[in-house]
Design a protein around this motif. Structure first.
Motif, short mmCIF file in Angstrom:
data_model
loop_
_atom_site.label_atom_id
_atom_site.label_comp_id
_atom_site.label_asym_id
_atom_site.label_seq_id
_atom_site.Cartn_x
_atom_site.Cartn_y
_atom_site.Cartn_z
N SER A 105 -20.15 14.38 16.48
CA SER A 105 -19.20 14.11 17.55
C SER A 105 -18.03 13.23 17.15
CB SER A 105 -19.92 13.42 18.72
OG SER A 105 -21.00 14.20 19.16
N TYR B 127 -16.88 3.81 22.70
CA TYR B 127 -17.58 3.84 23.99
C TYR B 127 -16.91 2.90 24.99
CZ TYR B 127 -21.38 6.21 21.46
OH TYR B 127 -22.11 7.09 20.71
N TYR C 199 -23.52 8.54 26.26
CA TYR C 199 -23.70 9.52 25.19
C TYR C 199 -25.18 9.69 24.91
CZ TYR C 199 -23.06 11.81 20.63
OH TYR C 199 -23.10 12.70 19.58
#
Lengths: 222, 319
Positions: free
Chosen positions: A87, A117, A128
């Motif tokens: 990711s 984040y 996540y």
């Protein structure tokens, strides 16, 4: 092996449900999930096409995945294994992506950094989940009850297309980032870093150096 | 004469076996890791992978959604002859790759590097790779397919003789730690190391050491074998387990292949064959018999020969 806390979530997930998740919890999902990765982000955001479907139709869980599947000429599909892709490569699209998609769960491989984040996920109430292994492709394949829709196959090819799934006990996943933007991987990295100095005793840096090289093993390559 | 139809059929079966069935040697190695693992997250990951192998076999679906990059290794016995010759053989392997992609199904992974063109069949320019080796005797061919992950866990570096074993250890640890964090390498892995050779041979040897030797095998040179053991242990004392979580399950095994290199250098490559270590082999005999196995038996005394000539009297030992 100690028992890890396991949570099952019916989608779409509420902020309250996500707030209660802790790093390292094991999660299974029921409901609607869709795949999107770099091809989709580029087309939806940079090329200005927007989302390929409604929020109700796609759901609010974005899986960084392209499944092993085939689509027959009549449009019917057959699915084998599904696994996530890494990711960290997609960070640059995420500010715009959260606003466009309304997603609050991102599933993928390897996560992003806690900086990402806090900057991108926390303001959008998103967390996540990381896949396990990696490569529990057969287990995840079993959790997919139906391929509801496939968007943009013509435009992006099968690997980059948007696959929309209805899933039942889809998992396992591990909570990698919580509602405050902490990262499980970074917590684990820190535990390992304390032993690195001892580990490297009896080794020698290469005679021929490389540009950009670091000897700080607490750094990551992502 | 080996008939073409048998090659097509066998190659398709191999594609499915590799994608679906984890090889026994890797499975046994992973179970040993699981027995020793004390990290709870790392242990959970391994347990999930063991369940995943069972699910793949029960459902006859690929164990991993990421196909990796399917490729072929072909070994010819010196007396082997294939109907239609090597061009027909390559055609059979390409069509088996394409057909298996749809039939299993596998994710079509192969695209053009610039235009991202995807034929949806895992074939394209120089894909799948087909590599060849030869054996001094035999009327058979061995077909091996390997579906190795294609993104993380590989590196190459030019070291020098003065860097020594200490330099080898440093580069080894650097690579494992860089790609082990967050589990990018999908460890625990079979780590393959290429030492020496020209740059391309260095990479080829390391790749083949990880993908074409089974867990538990050792290099015939006892000192190289001892280094394999030492590096395996070193990798498992990093403190990093599956997915980069704290633990001890990093290296299922470490294999080293050496090749003669430039007198001034000591090039090194590192490769990691992942939790879905996908490989399958079959020997097709001239009389039509097909024998499937999971050990490619790729490296031989003949392939590792260091003298100018090959003394045919060695061939018994090479088998």
């Amino acid at each position: 092996m100690t028992d890890l806390k396991t949570v099952e979530i019916d989608l779409p997930a509420s902020s309250d449900q996500l707030r209660r998740l802790e790093l390292g919890n094991i999660v299974y999902l029921n409901g609607r999930v869709f795949t999107a990765r770099e091809g989709v982000y580029k087309r939806a955001i940079e090329d200005g096409f927007g989302m390929p479907g409604s929020r109700e139709g796609l759901g609010t869980v974005n899986f960084h995945c392209s499944p092993a599947g085939t689509v027959a000429p009549d449009g019917t599909s057959r699915l084998g294994a599904v696994s996530a892709t890494a990711s960290f490569r997609f960070v640059k699209w995420f500010d715009a992506w959260f606003k466009l998609s309304g997603c609050n769960i991102i599933i993928g491989k390897g996560g992003m950094t806690s900086d990402d984040y806090r900057r991108l996920f926390v303001p959008n109430g998103a967390i996540y989940l990381t896949t396990v292994g990696y490569g529990t492709g057969a287990l995840l394949g079993r959790g997919i009850r139906e391929v509801v829709d496939i968007h943009w196959v013509e435009e992006l090819g099968m690997a980059q297309a948007v696959w929309v799934f209805d899933v039942k006990r889809f998992g396992p996943f591990i909570v990698e980032s919580d509602f405050d933007g902490n990262s499980l991987f970074e917590r684990e990295n820190a535990k390992i870093t304390s032993r690195i100095k001892e580990l490297y005793q009896g080794t020698r840096p290469a005679t021929l150096r490389r540009y950009g090289e670091t000897d700080d093993k607490s750094e990551e390559v992502i | 004469m080996i008939v073409l139809e048998s090659i097509v059929e066998t190659a398709k079966n191999l594609m499915a076996k590799a994608a679906i069935e984890i090889p026994d040697d890797y499975l046994e190695g992973l179970r040993k890791c699981a027995d020793r693992e004390t990290g709870d997250l790392s242990a959970f990951v391994i347990k999930a992978m063991l369940e995943n192998y069972d699910a793949a076999k029960e459902d006859r679906r690929a164990m991993c959604g990421d196909t990796g990059v399917p490729r072929w290794y072909v070994k010819y016995g010196n007396q082997a002859s294939v109907e239609g010759g090597p061009v027909a053989l390559e055609g059979a392997l390409r069509s088996a790759t394409a057909d298996a992609t749809t039939e299993i199904p596998l994710r079509p992974n192969r695209v053009h590097p610039l235009w991202r063109t995807d034929h949806n069949n895992n074939c394209g320019i120089f894909a799948p790779e087909i590599d060849y080796a030869f054996h001094p005797e035999g009327d058979w061919i061995d077909l091996t397919t390997v579906h190795k992950g294609g993104l993380f866990g590989t590196d190459y570096r030019m070291l020098f003789p003065g860097d020594g074993i200490e330099g080898i250890k440093r580069f080894y640890l650097d690579t494992l730690i860089a790609f082990g964090k967050r589990g990018l390498a999908c460890q625990p892995a079979i780590v393959g190391i290429g030492l020496g050779g020209s740059k391309d041979m260095c990479s080829v040897l390391g790749k083949q050491a990880s993908c074409l030797r089974i867990v538990g095998s050792r290099h015939p040179d006892p000192k190289v074998a001892a280094l394999e053991e030492e590096l395996k242990e070193l990798g498992n004392t990093i403190g990093m387990g599956a997915m980069g979580f704290m633990g001890s399950s990093m290296v299922i095994d470490c294999h080293i292949e050496v090749g003669y290199c430039h007198t001034g250098g000591m090039p090194m490559s590192v490769h990691m064959f992942c939790l879905s270590s996908r490989r399958a082999t079959a020997r097709i005999h001239a009389d039509g018999r097909v024998e499937y196995r999971t050990d490619p038996k790729w490296f031989s005394d003949y392939m590792r020969r260091s003298s100018v000539d090959w003394d045919m009297s060695h061939q018994v030992a090479a088998e």
